[in-house]
Design a protein around this motif. Structure first.
Motif, PDB file in Angstrom:
ATOM      1  N   MET A   1      41.762  47.420  24.741  1.00  0.00           N
ATOM      2  CA  MET A   1      40.827  48.669  24.951  1.00  0.00           C
ATOM      3  C   MET A   1      39.596  48.493  24.415  1.00  0.00           C
ATOM      4  SD  MET A   1      43.733  51.468  24.501  1.00  0.00           S
ATOM      5  CE  MET A   1      45.417  51.428  25.165  1.00  0.00           C
ATOM      6  N   GLY A   2      38.639  49.199  24.961  1.00  0.00           N
ATOM      7  CA  GLY A   2      37.348  49.316  24.345  1.00  0.00           C
ATOM      8  C   GLY A   2      36.991  50.640  23.623  1.00  0.00           C
ATOM      9  N   LEU A   3      35.500  50.707  23.338  1.00  0.00           N
ATOM     10  CA  LEU A   3      34.997  51.800  22.521  1.00  0.00           C
ATOM     11  C   LEU A   3      35.206  52.800  23.600  1.00  0.00           C
ATOM     12  CD1 LEU A   3      33.749  53.066  20.030  1.00  0.00           C
ATOM     13  CD2 LEU A   3      31.379  52.036  21.104  1.00  0.00           C
ATOM     14  N   ASN A   4      34.698  52.948  24.823  1.00  0.00           N
ATOM     15  CA  ASN A   4      34.806  54.191  25.648  1.00  0.00           C
ATOM     16  C   ASN A   4      36.256  54.354  25.601  1.00  0.00           C
ATOM     17  OD1 ASN A   4      32.132  54.309  26.024  1.00  0.00           O
ATOM     18  ND2 ASN A   4      32.341  52.708  27.759  1.00  0.00           N
ATOM     19  N   THR A   5      37.221  53.641  25.897  1.00  0.00           N
ATOM     20  CA  THR A   5      38.536  54.099  25.945  1.00  0.00           C
ATOM     21  C   THR A   5      38.918  54.775  24.850  1.00  0.00           C
ATOM     22  OG1 THR A   5      39.213  52.212  27.291  1.00  0.00           O
ATOM     23  CG2 THR A   5      40.901  53.429  26.262  1.00  0.00           C
ATOM     24  N   ASP A   6      38.603  54.370  23.587  1.00  0.00           N
ATOM     25  CA  ASP A   6      38.860  54.979  22.173  1.00  0.00           C
ATOM     26  C   ASP A   6      38.201  56.534  22.066  1.00  0.00           C
ATOM     27  OD1 ASP A   6      40.154  52.919  21.585  1.00  0.00           O
ATOM     28  OD2 ASP A   6      38.646  51.907  20.310  1.00  0.00           O
ATOM     29  N   ILE A   7      36.973  56.473  22.516  1.00  0.00           N
ATOM     30  CA  ILE A   7      36.296  57.894  22.496  1.00  0.00           C
ATOM     31  C   ILE A   7      36.928  58.895  23.351  1.00  0.00           C
ATOM     32  CG2 ILE A   7      33.932  59.030  23.179  1.00  0.00           C
ATOM     33  CD1 ILE A   7      32.403  56.248  22.284  1.00  0.00           C
ATOM     34  N   SER A   8      37.296  58.431  24.700  1.00  0.00           N
ATOM     35  CA  SER A   8      37.970  59.276  25.669  1.00  0.00           C
ATOM     36  C   SER A   8      39.173  59.773  25.068  1.00  0.00           C
ATOM     37  CB  SER A   8      38.185  58.447  26.920  1.00  0.00           C
ATOM     38  OG  SER A   8      37.031  58.259  27.447  1.00  0.00           O
ATOM     39  N   GLU A   9      40.049  58.837  24.346  1.00  0.00           N
ATOM     40  CA  GLU A   9      41.360  59.496  23.755  1.00  0.00           C
ATOM     41  C   GLU A   9      40.997  60.247  22.755  1.00  0.00           C
ATOM     42  OE1 GLU A   9      45.390  59.456  23.020  1.00  0.00           O
ATOM     43  OE2 GLU A   9      44.294  58.410  24.939  1.00  0.00           O
ATOM     44  N   VAL A  10      40.089  59.989  21.814  1.00  0.00           N
ATOM     45  CA  VAL A  10      39.668  61.175  20.793  1.00  0.00           C
ATOM     46  C   VAL A  10      39.268  62.332  21.332  1.00  0.00           C
ATOM     47  CG1 VAL A  10      38.204  61.563  18.927  1.00  0.00           C
ATOM     48  CG2 VAL A  10      39.221  59.386  19.060  1.00  0.00           C
ATOM     49  N   LYS A  67      34.962  48.518  13.293  1.00  0.00           N
ATOM     50  CA  LYS A  67      34.335  49.421  12.058  1.00  0.00           C
ATOM     51  C   LYS A  67      32.786  49.750  12.592  1.00  0.00           C
ATOM     52  CE  LYS A  67      33.003  46.022   8.617  1.00  0.00           C
ATOM     53  NZ  LYS A  67      33.241  45.729   7.269  1.00  0.00           N
ATOM     54  N   ASP A  68      32.058  48.564  12.884  1.00  0.00           N
ATOM     55  CA  ASP A  68      30.586  48.940  13.310  1.00  0.00           C
ATOM     56  C   ASP A  68      30.366  49.932  14.484  1.00  0.00           C
ATOM     57  OD1 ASP A  68      30.122  47.084  11.451  1.00  0.00           O
ATOM     58  OD2 ASP A  68      29.595  45.302  13.136  1.00  0.00           O
ATOM     59  N   ASN A  69      31.482  50.265  15.414  1.00  0.00           N
ATOM     60  CA  ASN A  69      31.300  50.960  16.256  1.00  0.00           C
ATOM     61  C   ASN A  69      31.954  52.625  15.768  1.00  0.00           C
ATOM     62  OD1 ASN A  69      30.376  49.407  18.234  1.00  0.00           O
ATOM     63  ND2 ASN A  69      32.540  48.851  18.576  1.00  0.00           N
ATOM     64  N   LEU A  70      32.457  52.840  14.673  1.00  0.00           N
ATOM     65  CA  LEU A  70      32.998  54.213  14.256  1.00  0.00           C
ATOM     66  C   LEU A  70      32.040  55.188  14.152  1.00  0.00           C
ATOM     67  CD1 LEU A  70      35.455  52.930  11.540  1.00  0.00           C
ATOM     68  CD2 LEU A  70      35.995  54.014  13.798  1.00  0.00           C
TER      69      LEU A  70
END
Length: 85
Positions: A1-10, A67-70
């Motif tokens: 999963m990528g960053l955009n997926t993580d942002i969407s989930e949050v 962690k660089d994307n948090l």
């Protein structure tokens, strides 16, 4: 999963929490969403932190996000809460 997926989930969880949907992970009454204090765990940052550290199916979002994307993830999700009202 990528960053955009993580942002969407949050963001999806934030929306569920704010609208008190049955499958939400946390309770909105535990947070002050008007507070932007990064050190206050009851602020919007605390809510995001708790979502990132919530265990779902044996995995936390924070574990799969580099962690660089948090910082970017926090920025985008705080913007979402701000746009809600």
């Amino acid at each position: 999963m990528g960053l955009n997926t993580d942002i969407s989930e949050v963001i999806k969880q934030i929306d569920k929490i704010i609208t008190s949907q049955d499958d939400k992970w946390l309770d909105v009454s535990d947070y002050n969403l008007k507070s932007k204090d990064r050190k206050n765990m009851k602020s919007v940052y605390g809510l995001i932190h708790d979502i990132l550290h919530h265990v779902e199916n044996g995995q936390r979002i924070v574990d799969r996000t580099h962690k660089d994307n948090l910082e970017y993830l926090y920025k985008k999700t705080v913007e979402h809460v701000k746009n809600l009202g």
